[in-house]
Scaffold this motif. Sequence first.
Motif, PDB file in Angstrom:
ATOM      1  N   THR A 110       1.245  -1.354  -0.335  1.00 29.91           N
ATOM      2  CA  THR A 110      -0.256   0.045  -0.141  1.00 29.91           C
ATOM      3  C   THR A 110       0.856   1.234   0.074  1.00 29.91           C
ATOM      4  O   THR A 110       0.486   2.023  -0.542  1.00 29.91           O
ATOM      5  CB  THR A 110      -0.539  -0.160   1.380  1.00 29.91           C
ATOM      6  N   ARG A 111       2.036   1.420   0.841  1.00 27.95           N
ATOM      7  CA  ARG A 111       3.062   2.460   0.716  1.00 27.95           C
ATOM      8  C   ARG A 111       3.666   2.707  -0.497  1.00 27.95           C
ATOM      9  O   ARG A 111       3.505   3.590  -1.150  1.00 27.95           O
ATOM     10  CB  ARG A 111       3.739   2.153   2.060  1.00 27.95           C
ATOM     11  N   TYR A 112       3.843   1.912  -0.818  1.00 28.18           N
ATOM     12  CA  TYR A 112       4.789   1.595  -2.335  1.00 28.18           C
ATOM     13  C   TYR A 112       3.464   1.842  -3.114  1.00 28.18           C
ATOM     14  O   TYR A 112       4.012   3.216  -3.854  1.00 28.18           O
ATOM     15  CB  TYR A 112       5.320   0.422  -3.124  1.00 28.18           C
ATOM     16  N   ARG A 113       2.136   1.781  -3.702  1.00 31.46           N
ATOM     17  CA  ARG A 113       1.061   2.295  -4.205  1.00 31.46           C
ATOM     18  C   ARG A 113       0.939   2.945  -4.615  1.00 31.46           C
ATOM     19  O   ARG A 113       0.913   4.285  -5.595  1.00 31.46           O
ATOM     20  CB  ARG A 113       0.030   1.333  -4.148  1.00 31.46           C
ATOM     21  N   HIS A 114       0.562   4.257  -2.934  1.00 36.25           N
ATOM     22  CA  HIS A 114       0.270   5.453  -2.705  1.00 36.25           C
ATOM     23  C   HIS A 114       2.172   6.182  -3.532  1.00 36.25           C
ATOM     24  O   HIS A 114       1.866   7.680  -3.834  1.00 36.25           O
ATOM     25  CB  HIS A 114       0.447   5.271  -1.202  1.00 36.25           C
ATOM     26  N   SER A 115       3.264   5.716  -2.597  1.00 36.69           N
ATOM     27  CA  SER A 115       4.010   6.736  -3.426  1.00 36.69           C
ATOM     28  C   SER A 115       4.397   6.776  -4.961  1.00 36.69           C
ATOM     29  O   SER A 115       4.710   7.413  -5.420  1.00 36.69           O
ATOM     30  CB  SER A 115       5.411   5.933  -3.184  1.00 36.69           C
ATOM     31  N   LEU A 116       4.451   5.323  -5.706  1.00 39.34           N
ATOM     32  CA  LEU A 116       4.689   5.099  -6.716  1.00 39.34           C
ATOM     33  C   LEU A 116       3.591   6.094  -7.370  1.00 39.34           C
ATOM     34  O   LEU A 116       3.682   6.609  -8.261  1.00 39.34           O
ATOM     35  CB  LEU A 116       4.475   3.682  -7.345  1.00 39.34           C
ATOM     36  N   TRP A 117       1.843   5.897  -7.207  1.00 42.03           N
ATOM     37  CA  TRP A 117       0.898   6.726  -8.345  1.00 42.03           C
ATOM     38  C   TRP A 117       1.037   7.968  -8.169  1.00 42.03           C
ATOM     39  O   TRP A 117       1.321   8.677  -8.733  1.00 42.03           O
ATOM     40  CB  TRP A 117      -0.346   5.755  -8.083  1.00 42.03           C
ATOM     41  N   GLY A 118       1.451   8.341  -6.587  1.00 40.84           N
ATOM     42  CA  GLY A 118       1.921   9.627  -6.471  1.00 40.84           C
ATOM     43  C   GLY A 118       3.072  10.776  -6.610  1.00 40.84           C
ATOM     44  O   GLY A 118       2.724  11.963  -8.122  1.00 40.84           O
ATOM     45  N   TRP A 119       4.506  10.103  -7.321  1.00 42.45           N
ATOM     46  CA  TRP A 119       5.123  10.591  -7.771  1.00 42.45           C
ATOM     47  C   TRP A 119       4.503  10.770  -9.359  1.00 42.45           C
ATOM     48  O   TRP A 119       4.912  11.348 -10.075  1.00 42.45           O
ATOM     49  CB  TRP A 119       6.412   9.991  -7.825  1.00 42.45           C
ATOM     50  N   LEU A 120       3.857   9.586 -10.094  1.00 41.28           N
ATOM     51  CA  LEU A 120       4.136   9.227 -11.716  1.00 41.28           C
ATOM     52  C   LEU A 120       2.760  10.062 -11.756  1.00 41.28           C
ATOM     53  O   LEU A 120       3.162  10.880 -13.146  1.00 41.28           O
ATOM     54  CB  LEU A 120       3.316   7.545 -11.757  1.00 41.28           C
ATOM     55  N   GLY A 121       1.870  10.048 -11.040  1.00 44.56           N
ATOM     56  CA  GLY A 121       1.201  11.472 -11.057  1.00 44.56           C
ATOM     57  C   GLY A 121       1.364  12.505 -11.071  1.00 44.56           C
ATOM     58  O   GLY A 121       1.424  13.211 -12.241  1.00 44.56           O
ATOM     59  N   ALA A 122       2.544  12.686 -10.207  1.00 45.37           N
ATOM     60  CA  ALA A 122       2.928  14.416 -10.709  1.00 45.37           C
ATOM     61  C   ALA A 122       3.539  14.312 -12.070  1.00 45.37           C
ATOM     62  O   ALA A 122       4.075  16.042 -12.439  1.00 45.37           O
ATOM     63  CB  ALA A 122       3.169  15.143  -9.125  1.00 45.37           C
ATOM     64  N   MET A 123       4.879  13.271 -12.056  1.00 48.75           N
ATOM     65  CA  MET A 123       5.203  13.497 -13.685  1.00 48.75           C
ATOM     66  C   MET A 123       4.512  13.477 -14.307  1.00 48.75           C
ATOM     67  O   MET A 123       5.334  13.938 -15.281  1.00 48.75           O
ATOM     68  CB  MET A 123       6.131  12.372 -13.300  1.00 48.75           C
ATOM     69  N   ALA A 124       3.835  12.679 -14.485  1.00 48.65           N
ATOM     70  CA  ALA A 124       2.699  13.739 -15.622  1.00 48.65           C
ATOM     71  C   ALA A 124       1.443  14.502 -15.913  1.00 48.65           C
ATOM     72  O   ALA A 124       1.995  14.652 -17.075  1.00 48.65           O
ATOM     73  CB  ALA A 124       1.841  11.521 -15.377  1.00 48.65           C
ATOM     74  N   PHE A 125       1.462  14.914 -14.425  1.00 50.62           N
ATOM     75  CA  PHE A 125       1.400  16.165 -14.915  1.00 50.62           C
ATOM     76  C   PHE A 125       2.431  17.205 -15.041  1.00 50.62           C
ATOM     77  O   PHE A 125       1.701  18.238 -16.615  1.00 50.62           O
ATOM     78  CB  PHE A 125       0.380  16.637 -13.357  1.00 50.62           C
ATOM     79  N   LEU A 126       3.082  17.261 -14.709  1.00 47.92           N
ATOM     80  CA  LEU A 126       4.974  18.092 -15.417  1.00 47.92           C
ATOM     81  C   LEU A 126       4.919  18.357 -17.036  1.00 47.92           C
ATOM     82  O   LEU A 126       4.974  19.035 -17.269  1.00 47.92           O
ATOM     83  CB  LEU A 126       5.685  17.713 -14.680  1.00 47.92           C
ATOM     84  N   LEU A 127       4.733  16.530 -16.635  1.00 45.32           N
ATOM     85  CA  LEU A 127       5.290  16.399 -18.404  1.00 45.32           C
ATOM     86  C   LEU A 127       3.423  16.394 -19.589  1.00 45.32           C
ATOM     87  O   LEU A 127       4.037  17.603 -20.264  1.00 45.32           O
ATOM     88  CB  LEU A 127       5.343  14.582 -18.771  1.00 45.32           C
ATOM     89  N   LEU A 128       2.496  16.823 -18.973  1.00 49.14           N
ATOM     90  CA  LEU A 128       1.591  17.118 -19.876  1.00 49.14           C
ATOM     91  C   LEU A 128       1.767  18.515 -19.893  1.00 49.14           C
ATOM     92  O   LEU A 128       1.392  19.590 -21.182  1.00 49.14           O
ATOM     93  CB  LEU A 128       0.050  16.308 -19.010  1.00 49.14           C
TER      94      LEU A 128
END
Length: 428
Positions: free
Chosen positions: A147-165
């Motif tokens: 659960t901790r890994y999912r939150h960290s993974l999706w959080g960072w990837l979501g932020a990175m995707a938002f910045l990339l978009l």
Amino acid sequence: MVLAIFIAATAVALERAFEDSARSAMHERLFAQLYLIMAATEVNSEGELQMPAQLGEPRLNLPGSGLYARIERTKGEVLWQSVSALGLELPTRSTTALESDRFTHWPPGEEEYFLATLDIEWESEAGSIPLTFRVMEAPDAFHQQMTRYRHSLWGWLGAMAFLLLLALAGALVWGLRPLRTVAGEVRAIESGKQQSLQRDYPKEIRRLTDNINALLHHERAQQLRHKNALADLAHSLKTPLAVLRGLGGSERSPVIDEQIATMDNIVQYQLQRASTAGRSALATPVDVAPLAERLLATLQKVYRDKTVEVEKQLDGDCRFRGDEGDLMELLGNLLDNAWKWAGRKIWLRVEGGDHDSRFTITVEDDGPGIEAERAEQVLARGVRLDEATPGHGIGLPMVRDIVTAYEGTVAIEHSSHGGARIVVRLPQ
């Protein structure tokens, strides 16, 4: 969209890879604990199991810690279990149903544990003793880790995707700005606000903009040359015709007068036909209402001896995308023809704005009309239904030629008012 899908697929792949890695690490830890328990196990000469009071792993000495160990004999007889399992009903399973060195969720249908099991034959002074060593761990810690890994993974990837978009959107907006500027300048040219593309564009599209400007310049220069050449031709032909008309006076043969009139008719028709500009994608839109009002006022003066009422429908926003001279010639011929044949009333309707796909002119009168079988015939040059009516028979053929140049259609129909109804449709 592609970037969002790619990042989501990457997140799923990373999550599965991490889960596999976490399971593998759990497998190694449990078997390490299993081997430590085996190392601490002793069997006396009577075949009895002897275990130390405290094991090297602190969690095995703490009740309810989530890590449990057990040693069983054949048929599930429990010989020993760790202090951490006191007061708990751990799942049991026959040793015959287990495979050696198996790591799995166990048992199905009950509270699941991660299990490491090993079946051995323990050799002692009392003989060979079949033993099954098992180490189990509750999945809570594993699930929390995931659960901790999912939150960290999706959080960072979501932020990175938002910045990339955001970066991608900014790059597209910035990179496509010159094309939007070109489109704006083309609209300005179409509306007549400017004559060419005037901005300084990047080298990637400069060849395009230069070619557009060259095309515009060439088209205008060619139209100007045509108009000048036609004006010169008209001037050079009218003078000899005027001289011929003046020769002989009343003694001139009617045949000569007829041939001079025919020559004048041919000259006028060919000049009008050659001066038709035709459709142009970058033509400045022409306001129809003022031009139609001028034509109506002129025709009322020409036919002042004939009382004709005109009912018109002219939208103030109605615009024609083409040459103003062509529109004047087209509308003038239609109205002049209607005025000649009308009894008392003419109906004029023009439809089509600057952004409409079609431009339509409808002219009706209450005259004798045109028979359906004669409709195509009157579009031919020089044909008149009534020789007594003044004219050279080039009005409707001129209309047909202009409409053809603009890739439109002209239809001669029967009007509900009794006369002719002529409908011209041009693509904008």
